[in-house]
Design a protein around this motif. Sequence first.
Motif, PDB file in Angstrom:
ATOM      1  N   ALA B  52     -35.552  29.753  18.417  1.00  0.00           N
ATOM      2  CA  ALA B  52     -35.541  28.370  18.628  1.00  0.00           C
ATOM      3  C   ALA B  52     -36.029  27.989  19.985  1.00  0.00           C
ATOM      4  O   ALA B  52     -36.823  27.068  20.131  1.00  0.00           O
ATOM      5  CB  ALA B  52     -34.098  27.839  18.410  1.00  0.00           C
ATOM      6  N   VAL B  53     -35.600  28.653  20.917  1.00  0.00           N
ATOM      7  CA  VAL B  53     -35.994  28.397  22.306  1.00  0.00           C
ATOM      8  C   VAL B  53     -37.469  28.614  22.446  1.00  0.00           C
ATOM      9  O   VAL B  53     -38.177  27.855  23.079  1.00  0.00           O
ATOM     10  CB  VAL B  53     -35.205  29.240  23.245  1.00  0.00           C
ATOM     11  CG1 VAL B  53     -35.761  29.183  24.680  1.00  0.00           C
ATOM     12  CG2 VAL B  53     -33.768  28.835  23.224  1.00  0.00           C
ATOM     13  N   GLN B  54     -37.957  29.695  21.907  1.00  0.00           N
ATOM     14  CA  GLN B  54     -39.329  30.073  22.103  1.00  0.00           C
ATOM     15  C   GLN B  54     -40.249  29.128  21.305  1.00  0.00           C
ATOM     16  O   GLN B  54     -41.245  28.744  21.845  1.00  0.00           O
ATOM     17  CB  GLN B  54     -39.549  31.502  21.681  1.00  0.00           C
ATOM     18  CG  GLN B  54     -39.093  32.481  22.761  1.00  0.00           C
ATOM     19  CD  GLN B  54     -39.199  33.912  22.227  1.00  0.00           C
ATOM     20  OE1 GLN B  54     -39.317  34.199  21.051  1.00  0.00           O
ATOM     21  NE2 GLN B  54     -39.190  34.728  23.198  1.00  0.00           N
ATOM     22  N   SER B  55     -40.008  28.938  19.993  1.00  0.00           N
ATOM     23  CA  SER B  55     -40.879  28.174  19.186  1.00  0.00           C
ATOM     24  C   SER B  55     -40.652  26.708  19.383  1.00  0.00           C
ATOM     25  O   SER B  55     -41.300  26.170  20.162  1.00  0.00           O
ATOM     26  CB  SER B  55     -40.694  28.585  17.749  1.00  0.00           C
ATOM     27  OG  SER B  55     -39.392  28.615  17.379  1.00  0.00           O
ATOM     28  N   ASP B  56     -39.661  26.205  19.032  1.00  0.00           N
ATOM     29  CA  ASP B  56     -39.352  24.837  19.205  1.00  0.00           C
ATOM     30  C   ASP B  56     -38.003  24.558  18.675  1.00  0.00           C
ATOM     31  O   ASP B  56     -37.533  25.169  17.750  1.00  0.00           O
ATOM     32  CB  ASP B  56     -40.367  23.934  18.462  1.00  0.00           C
ATOM     33  CG  ASP B  56     -41.243  23.226  19.439  1.00  0.00           C
ATOM     34  OD1 ASP B  56     -40.755  23.068  20.611  1.00  0.00           O
ATOM     35  OD2 ASP B  56     -42.307  22.916  18.974  1.00  0.00           O
ATOM     36  N   VAL B  57     -37.378  23.748  19.337  1.00  0.00           N
ATOM     37  CA  VAL B  57     -36.010  23.502  18.951  1.00  0.00           C
ATOM     38  C   VAL B  57     -36.010  22.830  17.625  1.00  0.00           C
ATOM     39  O   VAL B  57     -35.088  23.005  16.874  1.00  0.00           O
ATOM     40  CB  VAL B  57     -35.351  22.641  20.011  1.00  0.00           C
ATOM     41  CG1 VAL B  57     -33.833  22.583  19.798  1.00  0.00           C
ATOM     42  CG2 VAL B  57     -35.619  23.290  21.350  1.00  0.00           C
ATOM     43  N   GLU B  58     -37.154  22.271  17.329  1.00  0.00           N
ATOM     44  CA  GLU B  58     -37.203  21.591  16.133  1.00  0.00           C
ATOM     45  C   GLU B  58     -37.150  22.468  14.949  1.00  0.00           C
ATOM     46  O   GLU B  58     -36.749  22.203  13.868  1.00  0.00           O
ATOM     47  CB  GLU B  58     -38.499  20.767  16.044  1.00  0.00           C
ATOM     48  CG  GLU B  58     -38.419  19.610  16.975  1.00  0.00           C
ATOM     49  CD  GLU B  58     -39.053  20.010  18.263  1.00  0.00           C
ATOM     50  OE1 GLU B  58     -39.806  20.954  18.424  1.00  0.00           O
ATOM     51  OE2 GLU B  58     -38.585  19.299  19.202  1.00  0.00           O
TER      52      GLU B  58
END
Lengths: 148, 877
Positions: B52-58
Motif C-alpha cells: 500500500a505504501v509503495q503503490s498507492d494507498v488507494e
Amino acid sequence: MENSTVILLVEDNPDDVKLTLRAFEKNNISNELVVVRDGAEALAYLFAEGEYADRELKDLPGLVLLDLNLPKIDGHEVLRRIRADERTKFLPVVILTTSTEESDLVQSYTNGCNSYVQKPVDFQQFSDAIRQLGLYWVVLNRRPSIQS
Amino acid sequence: MLILCISILLQLAAAALAFLKVRRLKNTLAWLMICIAFLLMALRRLITLVHAVQSDVEGINLSAETVGLLISCLLVGGGWLMGRVFERLSIQQEELQRTLDQRIEAEAQLKKNDGLLRQMGRIAHVGGWEFDPFTGKGSWTAEVARIHDLDPKDETSMEKGLSFYQGKSRILIDQAVEEAIKFGKPYDLELELVTAKGVRKWVRTIGRPKMKADEVVMVRGTFQDITEHKEAEERIRQVTKRQEELSDIIEKSEQPVGVGYPDGRLGLCNAAFCTLTGYSMEELRVIDWNEVLTPPEWKDREQAALRGLSESGKPVRYRKEYLHKDGRRVPIEMLVHVCKDPAGAVQFYYAFITDITERLAAENALLLSEKRFEDIALSSGDWVWECDAEGRFIFAAGEVAQITGYQPEEIVGMQVFELKDEEEAERFGPIFREFTLEKKTMLELETQIVSKNGRRVYLLTNAVPVFNDEGELLGYRGVDKDITEKKHKDEELRKYREHLEELVEVRAAELENLNRFSHTILETAPMGIVTFRSDGQCESVNKHMAKLVGESREQLLARNLHDFLDGGASAFPRLAQSCLDSGESQRETVSLTTPGGKEVVIFVRFARFVVDEQPHLMLMANNVTERIRSEKALRASSLKLQASNRELEAFSYSVSHDLRSPLRSIDGFSQALLEDYGEVLDKEGQDYLQRIRAAAQRMGGLINDLLQLSRISRWQLENRTVDLGELALQALSSLQEQDPERVVEMVIGKDLAVEGDPRLLRLVMENLINNAWKFSRNTDKAKIEVGTARNDSLDRPHADLAGNRKIIYVKDNGVGFDMAYADKLFGAFQRLHSLSEFEGTGIGLATVIRAVQRQGGLVWAEGQVGAGASLYLTLET
C-alpha cells in the motif's frame, strides 16, 4: 895358599905332630904351623899369655887343629874357652882326633867346633884329610874380622 | 492504513500471547501453531501495508482490511480467552499430577523404609511386637520370630511371647508386663530366654503401653537379640577384670616390670621396678632408660638385643646392669617383649626384670666350685669321664688324649669295650655288668685299654654310679689314672726281685764255692796267713804260717797278736794298731827268731777287713830270708858289674884314643920310610914295610870293629819304624859306588818295615849287605836278595822261635858256608875264610847278632858251600 895364615896345631903326640907336618908338607901347605903340646899352652898362645905374652893378640891363627885327648886342659875345654871369649869366638876350630866316640862328637859340636875329623890309621887317608882341611879352611873359608 | 497497522500490531500481540502460552502451558504444540498462525497473518498484513505504501494507498481494500482487523481483534480476544481456559485446566492437571506423585513417592518411601527396617531388624536382630492386653492377641515382626527360633508366619500371642522366659527372667517380665497393663508403665528389660530350639539368648525388650482414655489399649515394643552384645559385654567385663587383676598383680609383683619406649621414655613401671632402680614413679616418668639406667658398656649390647627383638618379635632374654640411683650397679636379667603397631613399628618394649645379684653370686660360687673340682680333676693328670649304663662315653676331659690317644670328642660316643682288646674285653665285660647291675661304686679298679696308637695302657678306675630321679642307673662318672708306668715298674721290680733271688742263690752257691776256694787258697798259699779279731785273739792260721813259725796250728790259735811270735814281733801290735786306725794296710820287713830258734826275715803285711761289722786283722807273712840274702848278693854283683862296665867304657875310650895312635905312627912312618928311603931298601925291604903298614891298618880296622861291638851294648835304644829295605838299598848303593865295576843283581822285596832302633838296624843291615857283597864277589851273576820269609818255609826250630814275627832275610849266591860251622859264624873274630880269600875282622856278624839280640830279636844263618848264604832275622815285634 896364603902363606901368612898361621895354623895352630894342638897335639901332644910327637908322632902325630910329625906326621901332620909331613902331611902338610906333602900337600904343599906352606903356612906357618905353630904346634902347642897341651890345652893350657894352646890357650896361652891364643890369648897371648904366659910364655906367649909378647905375642900380638890380634894376630890370631887362621885355623886351629885341636886334639881332644890332651894333657892339662883337654880339647873340649879349650874349645869351650875359645868360643866363650869375644876375641876368639869366630876362630875356626877343627877337631882332629883319634876318637870315634859318639859322645866326643856330640860334645865337640855342642861346644861349637867347625869340623870334626877322625884321624885314620892309614897315613894316605890322613894326608888326604889334611889336604882337604887346608884347602877348605885356609883357602876357601871366609870369616868375619875379629877386630870389627 | 491505520487499520492495517493496528491489525498487524494486534496479530503480533496475539502471536506474543500465544508464545507466552507456549512457555506457560503444557499444550505447547497447539499454542505454538496458533502463535505461528498469528505471525503469518501479521506478516500478510505487513506485506499488504508495504504494498500500500509503495503503490498507492488507494490500492487498499479498506473494507477487507477492516474485516481483517475485526477478525484479528476477535481472534486476539478469543485467543486470550482460550488461553485463560487452557491455563486453568493446565494448573488443575498439574496439581493432580503432583498429588499423585507425592503418593507414589510416599509409598516408595514407605516400602523402602519397611525394607530398611526389615534389613536393619535382621542385621541388628531387632524387631517389633504388640499385643492387646484384653484379648492377649499379639503380633511381632519376622525378626522377633526368628529370635525365638520360630517361623514368622506362625501366630503369636502375649502368652506365647512370655512363655520363653524362665526363672528370674520370667518373674521380671511378668511383673513388667503386669505393671505396663495396669499402670501404663513402660519397661526396658534385658532378659534371658530359651528359644524354641533351646538356645539361650539374651534379649532386650522395651514395652510402651498405648493409652486411650486412661486405659491401656495396646502394648507395643521393640525386641532385640543382645546375646552377642551381652557376650561382648561379658568379655569386656572379664577383660577389664583381668586387666585390673593383672595390673594389680604387676603392681604388687615383686618382679620389677617396666615398659619402655624406643625414644627412651619409660611407661608403666611397678613398685618393684622403683625399688630396683631407686627412682620414684615420678622420677621414672621423666628419665631416659637408655641414658640413665643403662651403663655405657651395656648400651650397644642392649641395642643389639632389642634390634633382634624388633626384627623377630620373639622375646629376648639377656643380662645387663642397671645403674641404681645411688650409683650402684645392679646385675639384672631382662626378659623383653616387644609391642608393635599394625604397621610393624615398635610401639614399646615391656620387660620383666630380675635382680640377679644373688643369683650371680651363687653362680659364681657354683662356677668357682665347679672350676675347683674341674681343676682338681684335670690337674690330677687323670682322665675324667662319664658314661651311660652301656658304657658309652658321654663326656671326657682331662688327660684323655695323653692317656688314650683319642681326643675327647673322639672318645665321646665310643663304647668302653671299643678301647679294649679281646682278652681284656672278655675279662672286663662280666665285671662291668656286675657293677651296673648292683649299681656299685668302682673303687681302685685295674683295667686296661689299647690306646689309639696301639699302646697298652693300664688304668686305675674310680667311678661313682649316676642315677636319675627315679633311682635308675644312668651311667658312671669317674676318673681313670694311667698306671702303665707304675705297672711296668712293678713288673720290672718283680722281675728284678726274682732275678735278685736267683742271683742270691747263685751267689750263695758261688760263695760256697768261693769259701771252699778261699780256704784252699789260704791253705795252699805260699805265705803265712793269720787272722785276728780286733781284740787281738787269733782266729785262723794257715798251714804255711805254722810251717813258717815252726809251731803247730793249735799252738798258734791259742796265741794272740801280742805274743804271736817270740822275739822280734814287737812290731806287730804297732802295725796292727796303725792298720786298725787308718784302715790302710801296713807293711814291714821284720827279722825275728822263731820259737824253733831259727833266724828268719819275714815280710809282714797287716790288712783290716770287716766281718759281721767287726773289724778284723789279717796278717800275711812271707819268709824273705832267702830273698834278702840273694838280693844282697845280686846288689853286690850288680855293683861289680857297674864298676866293670865303667872300666870297660874307660877302656874302650882309651882304645879309641890311644890304641890307634901308635898304629897311625907305625903306618905313617912306614909310609914315610917308603917314600923317603924307598930307593935305599930292596924290594923285600919295601915289602916288609908294606906288610907293617897293612898289619897296622888291619889292626886299626879291628879296633874300630871292636869298639863298634862294644858300643852296641851301651847305646840307648829308640823304637821307631824302620824300613830295612831302604837301609839295604843304601848299603848296596854305597858299595856299588866304591866298586862301580861290579855287577850284582839286587832284589829288594816289599813290606820290610820293622819296629826297632834305627842305628842298630842300620849297623845290622850294613854288616849283612857287606857280607853278601863280599862273599858273592867271585860268583858269576851275583845276586843279593832282601825280603820277608814265610814262617812255614823255615826249618822247625827257627820257625818255632820266630813264631808269627816278621822274618827278614838277606840272601846271596856267593861262596856260602858249611852248616857244620854255623854256630861259629856269629862269634867275635870267628872267620870261616882266610884273609887272603876274603878280608875281614870276623866281628861283623858278632855285631849283627848283638845288635839284634839287644832288641830282643833272633838271627840265624843257612848256607851251603858254593851255594850262597841266607841270614835270617826277626825282631821282637
